[in-house]
Design an enzyme around this catalytic site. Structure first.
Site, PDB file in Angstrom:
ATOM      1  N   HIS A  50       0.862  -1.185   0.000  1.00  7.44           N
ATOM      2  CA  HIS A  50       0.000   0.000   0.000  1.00  7.44           C
ATOM      3  C   HIS A  50       0.900   1.237   0.000  1.00  7.44           C
ATOM      4  O   HIS A  50       2.138   1.108  -0.061  1.00  7.44           O
ATOM      5  CB  HIS A  50      -0.941  -0.019   1.210  1.00  7.44           C
ATOM      6  CG  HIS A  50      -0.232  -0.272   2.508  1.00  7.44           C
ATOM      7  ND1 HIS A  50       0.608   0.645   3.099  1.00  7.44           N
ATOM      8  CD2 HIS A  50      -0.219  -1.359   3.335  1.00  7.44           C
ATOM      9  CE1 HIS A  50       1.092   0.154   4.218  1.00  7.44           C
ATOM     10  NE2 HIS A  50       0.618  -1.062   4.394  1.00  7.44           N
ATOM     11  N   GLU A  51       0.279   2.393   0.128  1.00  6.83           N
ATOM     12  CA  GLU A  51       1.059   3.630   0.019  1.00  6.83           C
ATOM     13  C   GLU A  51       2.150   3.763   1.078  1.00  6.83           C
ATOM     14  O   GLU A  51       3.157   4.429   0.859  1.00  6.83           O
ATOM     15  CB  GLU A  51       0.132   4.843   0.056  1.00  6.83           C
ATOM     16  CG  GLU A  51      -0.540   5.028  -1.284  1.00  6.83           C
ATOM     17  CD  GLU A  51      -1.542   6.147  -1.275  1.00  6.83           C
ATOM     18  OE1 GLU A  51      -1.247   7.205  -0.692  1.00  6.83           O
ATOM     19  OE2 GLU A  51      -2.637   5.954  -1.852  1.00  6.83           O
TER      20      GLU A  51
ATOM     21  N   HIS B 293       4.088   1.303   2.124  1.00  5.62           N
ATOM     22  CA  HIS B 293       5.263   0.618   1.564  1.00  5.62           C
ATOM     23  C   HIS B 293       5.891   1.443   0.438  1.00  5.62           C
ATOM     24  O   HIS B 293       7.106   1.525   0.324  1.00  5.62           O
ATOM     25  CB  HIS B 293       4.850  -0.737   0.982  1.00  5.62           C
ATOM     26  CG  HIS B 293       4.291  -1.698   1.981  1.00  5.62           C
ATOM     27  ND1 HIS B 293       2.984  -2.108   1.967  1.00  5.62           N
ATOM     28  CD2 HIS B 293       4.866  -2.333   3.032  1.00  5.62           C
ATOM     29  CE1 HIS B 293       2.771  -2.971   2.942  1.00  5.62           C
ATOM     30  NE2 HIS B 293       3.894  -3.119   3.623  1.00  5.62           N
TER      31      HIS B 293
ATOM     32  N   GLN C 235       7.305 -15.219  12.474  1.00  6.95           N
ATOM     33  CA  GLN C 235       6.948 -14.096  13.346  1.00  6.95           C
ATOM     34  C   GLN C 235       5.471 -14.086  13.744  1.00  6.95           C
ATOM     35  O   GLN C 235       5.020 -13.173  14.424  1.00  6.95           O
ATOM     36  CB  GLN C 235       7.365 -12.765  12.716  1.00  6.95           C
ATOM     37  CG  GLN C 235       6.570 -12.341  11.498  1.00  6.95           C
ATOM     38  CD  GLN C 235       7.155 -11.104  10.844  1.00  6.95           C
ATOM     39  OE1 GLN C 235       8.213 -11.159  10.229  1.00  6.95           O
ATOM     40  NE2 GLN C 235       6.488  -9.968  10.965  1.00  6.95           N
TER      41      GLN C 235
ATOM     42  N   LYS D 199       5.341   2.969  11.670  1.00  5.63           N
ATOM     43  CA  LYS D 199       4.136   2.344  12.253  1.00  5.63           C
ATOM     44  C   LYS D 199       4.525   1.194  13.185  1.00  5.63           C
ATOM     45  O   LYS D 199       3.918   0.983  14.216  1.00  5.63           O
ATOM     46  CB  LYS D 199       3.173   1.846  11.179  1.00  5.63           C
ATOM     47  CG  LYS D 199       1.845   1.434  11.815  1.00  5.63           C
ATOM     48  CD  LYS D 199       0.783   1.187  10.808  1.00  5.63           C
ATOM     49  CE  LYS D 199       0.888  -0.188  10.217  1.00  5.63           C
ATOM     50  NZ  LYS D 199       0.544  -1.257  11.179  1.00  5.63           N
TER      51      LYS D 199
ATOM     52  N   GLN E 184       9.512  -2.361  16.347  1.00  5.89           N
ATOM     53  CA  GLN E 184      10.295  -3.176  15.404  1.00  5.89           C
ATOM     54  C   GLN E 184      11.541  -2.414  14.934  1.00  5.89           C
ATOM     55  O   GLN E 184      12.635  -2.968  14.881  1.00  5.89           O
ATOM     56  CB  GLN E 184       9.415  -3.545  14.213  1.00  5.89           C
ATOM     57  CG  GLN E 184      10.145  -4.167  13.047  1.00  5.89           C
ATOM     58  CD  GLN E 184       9.201  -4.690  11.983  1.00  5.89           C
ATOM     59  OE1 GLN E 184       8.672  -5.779  12.120  1.00  5.89           O
ATOM     60  NE2 GLN E 184       8.980  -3.940  10.916  1.00  5.89           N
TER      61      GLN E 184
ATOM     62  N   VAL F 196       2.353   6.557   7.112  1.00 10.12           N
ATOM     63  CA  VAL F 196       1.474   7.093   6.061  1.00 10.12           C
ATOM     64  C   VAL F 196       0.040   6.777   6.478  1.00 10.12           C
ATOM     65  O   VAL F 196      -0.283   5.641   6.840  1.00 10.12           O
ATOM     66  CB  VAL F 196       1.802   6.470   4.686  1.00 10.12           C
ATOM     67  CG1 VAL F 196       0.830   6.976   3.622  1.00 10.12           C
ATOM     68  CG2 VAL F 196       3.238   6.810   4.291  1.00 10.12           C
TER      69      VAL F 196
ATOM     70  N   ARG G 122      -3.389  -4.975   6.985  1.00  3.07           N
ATOM     71  CA  ARG G 122      -4.476  -5.579   7.771  1.00  3.07           C
ATOM     72  C   ARG G 122      -5.765  -4.747   7.724  1.00  3.07           C
ATOM     73  O   ARG G 122      -6.810  -5.255   8.124  1.00  3.07           O
ATOM     74  CB  ARG G 122      -4.041  -5.787   9.227  1.00  3.07           C
ATOM     75  CG  ARG G 122      -3.040  -6.929   9.377  1.00  3.07           C
ATOM     76  CD  ARG G 122      -2.739  -7.256  10.828  1.00  3.07           C
ATOM     77  NE  ARG G 122      -1.972  -8.471  10.961  1.00  3.07           N
ATOM     78  CZ  ARG G 122      -0.653  -8.544  11.189  1.00  3.07           C
ATOM     79  NH1 ARG G 122       0.039  -7.438  11.313  1.00  3.07           N
ATOM     80  NH2 ARG G 122      -0.042  -9.701  11.292  1.00  3.07           N
TER      81      ARG G 122
HETATM   82  O1  PAF Z   1       7.178  -4.998   9.082  1.00  3.12           O
HETATM   83  C1  PAF Z   1       7.031  -6.032   8.404  1.00  3.12           C
HETATM   84  O2  PAF Z   1       6.303  -6.070   7.401  1.00  3.12           O
HETATM   85  C2  PAF Z   1       7.759  -7.301   8.806  1.00  3.12           C
HETATM   86  O3  PAF Z   1       7.802  -7.431  10.187  1.00  3.12           O
HETATM   87  C3  PAF Z   1       9.155  -7.428   8.190  1.00  3.12           C
HETATM   88  C4  PAF Z   1      10.086  -6.321   8.672  1.00  3.12           C
HETATM   89  C5  PAF Z   1       9.060  -7.376   6.668  1.00  3.12           C
HETATM   90  C6  PAF Z   1       9.787  -8.766   8.574  1.00  3.12           C
HETATM   91  O4  PAF Z   1       9.015  -9.844   8.141  1.00  3.12           O
END
Ligand code: PAF
Length: 280
Positions: free
Chosen positions: A34-35, A37, A62, A150, A154, A177, A188
């Site tokens: 999406h925008e 990314h 994960q 966001k 992480q 964004v 999601r």
């Molecule tokens: O933020 C995410 O989309 C994921 O946690 C990542 C960093 C691609 C790792 O799978």
């Protein structure tokens, strides 16, 4: 745009680019772009990358039991088109089987910053994130990698991993964004019904007004308390997973919201877990 499925082929190509003096940027994603990314790809361009590698991999490691690994949205064709249009120069679509060979037994665990917040609510999540991101770093040897704010925790966890394991790259954080409504963009969001989407606005609305109350000229007496933010989010019909104010660098909990803090929310909107945050 190059398309890779095999880790080894990607690694070989990236090594050749490095040897040719190219600056490589990595944009790790789970796809369904999406925008948000696309802004990471844009950031990589602005920072002068010659090669922008976007990885698209829904990383099983994960996700915890009962989470949305199976139903996480996927659309390779659309992701390809969006990456191409955005100016990525390579896309990496591995499969779980070629990322995690039989008897995969080595994992990366960050043991400080990943303890609280999402780490406490999603045991094993950051072990999965660190492991896959470390693998992506080893496959691409980027000069820098771009992550979105966001997932604020992480970003901090990955920065610590880079520092502590001596990865030779910079971590760049790009701002959140938002949709015009204020809702933070997320793959999601596609799970949300129109009614749930409306309810979800309580998160961004309350976080953004908290942040705005700290901007110069605003009257401190009108500053909402964390308790008010929590109550407003629950009143809208969401179930709070956590609302936390932490030091933006150490992620240590802070009792009062002040400059240098990050206020983070995770909340369930129906079955969908949404996260958002603001830096004060
Ligand atoms: O933020 C995410 O989309 C994921 O946690 C990542 C960093 C691609 C790792 O799978």
């Amino acid at each position: 745009m190059k398309i890779f499925k095999e880790p080894k082929k990607l690694q070989k190509w990236c090594a050749a680019q490095k040897l040719a003096g190219k600056k490589i940027a990595l944009v790790p994603t789970m796809g369904y772009l999406h925008e948000g990314h696309l802004s990471l790809i844009e950031k990589a361009k602005k920072k002068g990358a010659d090669e922008i590698v976007v990885s698209v991999f829904v990383n099983p490691v994960q996700f915890g039991p009962g989470e949305d690994y199976e139903k996480y949205p996927r659309d390779e064709k659309a992701d390809l088109a969006k990456c191409r249009a955005a100016g990525a120069t390579a896309i990496f679509f591995p499969t779980p089987a070629n990322m995690y060979l039989d008897c995969h037994s080595v994992y990366v665990c960050e043991e400080d910053l990943s303890k609280g917040l999402c780490g406490a609510r999603r045991p094993g999540h950051f072990r999965g994130v660190c492991t896959v991101v470390a693998k992506l770093f080893n496959l691409t040897h980027p000069d820098f990698a771009v992550f979105g704010q966001k997932d604020y925790q992480q970003v901090q966890v990955i920065k610590r991993m880079v520092r502590d394991l001596n990865f030779d790259l910079d971590i760049v954080m790009a701002p959140i964004v938002r949709e015009p409504s204020g809702l933070a963009r997320s793959s999601r969001n596609t799970y949300l019904s129109a009614e749930e989407k409306e309810k979800a606005l309580a998160i961004s609305k309350n976080l953004l007004s908290l942040k705005a109350s700290f901007s110069s000229g605003s009257r401190t007496t009108r500053r909402p308390s964390l308790a008010t933010v929590a109550a407003n989010i629950e009143k809208a019909g969401l179930r709070l997973d956590y609302l936390s104010c932490v030091d933006a660098k150490t992620l240590e909990p802070r009792k009062t919201v002040a400059k240098g803090c990050c206020v983070l929310v995770a909340a369930y909107d129906g079955k969908t877990r949404l996260i958002d945050n603001v830096l004060i």
